[in-house]
Write an enzyme that holds these catalytic residues in place. Structure first.
Site, PDB file in Angstrom:
ATOM      1  CG  PHE A 176       2.089 -19.295 -15.177  1.00  0.00           C
ATOM      2  CD1 PHE A 176       2.932 -18.285 -15.600  1.00  0.00           C
ATOM      3  CD2 PHE A 176       1.990 -19.545 -13.815  1.00  0.00           C
ATOM      4  CE1 PHE A 176       3.669 -17.523 -14.693  1.00  0.00           C
ATOM      5  CE2 PHE A 176       2.714 -18.791 -12.899  1.00  0.00           C
ATOM      6  CZ  PHE A 176       3.552 -17.786 -13.342  1.00  0.00           C
ATOM      7  CG  HIS A 197      -7.075 -17.369 -10.642  1.00  0.00           C
ATOM      8  ND1 HIS A 197      -5.956 -17.377 -11.437  1.00  0.00           N
ATOM      9  CD2 HIS A 197      -6.722 -16.685  -9.513  1.00  0.00           C
ATOM     10  CE1 HIS A 197      -4.968 -16.753 -10.825  1.00  0.00           C
ATOM     11  NE2 HIS A 197      -5.410 -16.304  -9.661  1.00  0.00           N
ATOM     12  CB  VAL A 226      -0.904 -11.991 -16.751  1.00  0.00           C
ATOM     13  CG1 VAL A 226      -1.516 -10.591 -16.766  1.00  0.00           C
ATOM     14  CG2 VAL A 226      -1.988 -13.041 -16.586  1.00  0.00           C
ATOM     15  CD  GLN A 227       3.555 -11.834 -14.720  1.00  0.00           C
ATOM     16  OE1 GLN A 227       2.920 -12.656 -15.391  1.00  0.00           O
ATOM     17  NE2 GLN A 227       3.695 -11.942 -13.405  1.00  0.00           N
ATOM     18  CG  ASN A 241      -4.167 -14.689 -13.823  1.00  0.00           C
ATOM     19  OD1 ASN A 241      -5.062 -14.895 -14.637  1.00  0.00           O
ATOM     20  ND2 ASN A 241      -3.214 -15.558 -13.578  1.00  0.00           N
ATOM     21  CB  THR A 267     -16.682  23.113  -3.162  1.00  0.00           C
ATOM     22  OG1 THR A 267     -17.713  23.061  -2.178  1.00  0.00           O
ATOM     23  CG2 THR A 267     -15.324  23.129  -2.485  1.00  0.00           C
ATOM     24  CG  ASP A 268     -22.941  25.683  -4.557  1.00  0.00           C
ATOM     25  OD1 ASP A 268     -23.505  24.566  -4.654  1.00  0.00           O
ATOM     26  OD2 ASP A 268     -23.459  26.754  -4.952  1.00  0.00           O
ATOM     27  CE  LYS A 324     -19.913  20.526  -4.552  1.00  0.00           C
ATOM     28  NZ  LYS A 324     -20.278  20.984  -3.184  1.00  0.00           N
ATOM     29  NE  ARG A 377      -2.506 -19.124 -17.674  1.00  0.00           N
ATOM     30  CZ  ARG A 377      -1.988 -18.347 -16.729  1.00  0.00           C
ATOM     31  NH1 ARG A 377      -2.160 -18.637 -15.465  1.00  0.00           N
ATOM     32  NH2 ARG A 377      -1.282 -17.268 -17.076  1.00  0.00           N
TER      33      ARG A 377
END
Length: 317
Positions: free
Chosen positions: A173, A274, A245-246, A272, A71-72, A25, A190
């Site tokens: 970068f 921008h 970012v890495q 990332n 499932t109920d 569910k 940046r």
């Protein structure tokens, strides 16, 4: 863990065919209020997803439903168990309560997978004082997934979704591959923005090994989030420089594993997002807007996608 459990499905071979099945569910929404004796209220809202791995092959091959947990029934169980939890508990602990119930109460169920997303309600403060029963909706979401089998074997993952963070400087970068299709200029200045999705696996491998401290996993969630944020931003005055970012993602993941020995691995996804410099030329004037690290065009697509998983060498992912 057993083959049944690690495959996360129940398989059967039928006349040269292989059937893999589970049922459950999804999106069962439940909210719970706990009231302290001193009048302070605690609140949680969860969206619960349940999957059961069970011996119900006849339902598929002959339409005979006697081994199926409806499932109920699963939905109603969520509300019944929420009522039984008279003391405040974490999303992880509630998921464990549900998984233990399904694997112990039903003979046919060999394993249960319970996923919970917690809505980020936060206690508000009025004139610097925490409100006794007032909450506002935040942003990032606390997530967890618990897998339990009949033997008490456990797999426990927690995480964060939608953690939007940004710093206006201390990011660059440079030195990336350049070819005939490369237009991006190199920079040491940046804006850096992302929406973090994190998930981490705990090293607890059985129900008996779980910590007994109340709200342990809620505290751990807050602590992991604090480590991620502190590593991303750096000290409040000078910050910390990010060459990519890495590199920042790796430092964040490494900081979590270094701080918390009960976490065996962590995965981070950090798109990332921008913010593009705005320069507006004109026929009549040399320039209407000349970019000076001040005016940006926010964009969210297309965006870079960066993700990685860092684990201890001994961990089983």
């Amino acid at each position: 863990m057993s083959d049944k459990f690690t495959s996360e499905t129940k398989m059967a071979e039928l006349s040269g065919l292989k059937l893999e099945q589970r049922h459950g569910k999804s999106r069962v929404r439940v909210a719970r209020v706990w009231r302290d004796r001193d009048g302070k209220h605690h609140f949680a809202e969860w969206s619960v997803n349940i999957s059961l791995i069970s011996d119900c092959l006849p339902a598929y091959v002959s339409g005979e439903n006697s081994d199926i947990v409806a499932t109920d029934t699963m939905k109603n169980t969520v509300y019944a168990k929420a009522k039984e939890c008279s003391e405040q508990l974490s999303a992880e602990d509630f998921a464990i309560v549900l998984a233990k119930h399904f694997t112990s109460f039903y003979q046919q169920v060999t394993a249960a997978i319970v996923n919970i997303v917690e809505k980020p309600w936060e206690r508000i403060s009025i004139k610097g004082q925490q409100h006794e029963h007032g909450f506002k909706l935040g942003s990032e979401r606390h997530t967890t997934e618990v897998m339990v089998d009949k033997s008490g074997t456990l797999r426990l993952t927690s995480g964060i979704e939608g953690l939007s963070i940004l710093k206006t400087t201390k990011s660059g970068f440079e030195g990336f591959i350049r070819d005939q299709y490369t237009m991006l200029p190199e920079t040491r200045e940046r804006m850096m923005a992302t929406e973090v999705t994190a998930s981490w696996r705990y090293s607890f491998e059985s129900l008996s090994s779980l910590p007994l401290k109340p709200l342990y996993f809620t505290e751990r969630y807050m602590d992991v989030k604090e480590v991620l944020l502190n590593t991303f931003f750096g000290p409040s005055k000078e910050g910390v420089y990010s060459p990519s970012v890495q590199a920042t993602l790796y430092e964040m993941a490494k900081a979590v594993l270094g701080r918390f020995p009960d976490i065996s691995f962590i995965q981070l996804k950090m798109p990332n997002l921008h913010f593009l410099p705005v320069n507006l030329p004109s026929k009549d004037k040399p320039v209407i807007v000349k970019f000076a690290d001040d005016v940006y065009l926010p964009t969210d697509e297309p965006h870079g996608t960066i993700q990685a998983t860092l684990s201890r060498l001994r961990s089983k992912m």
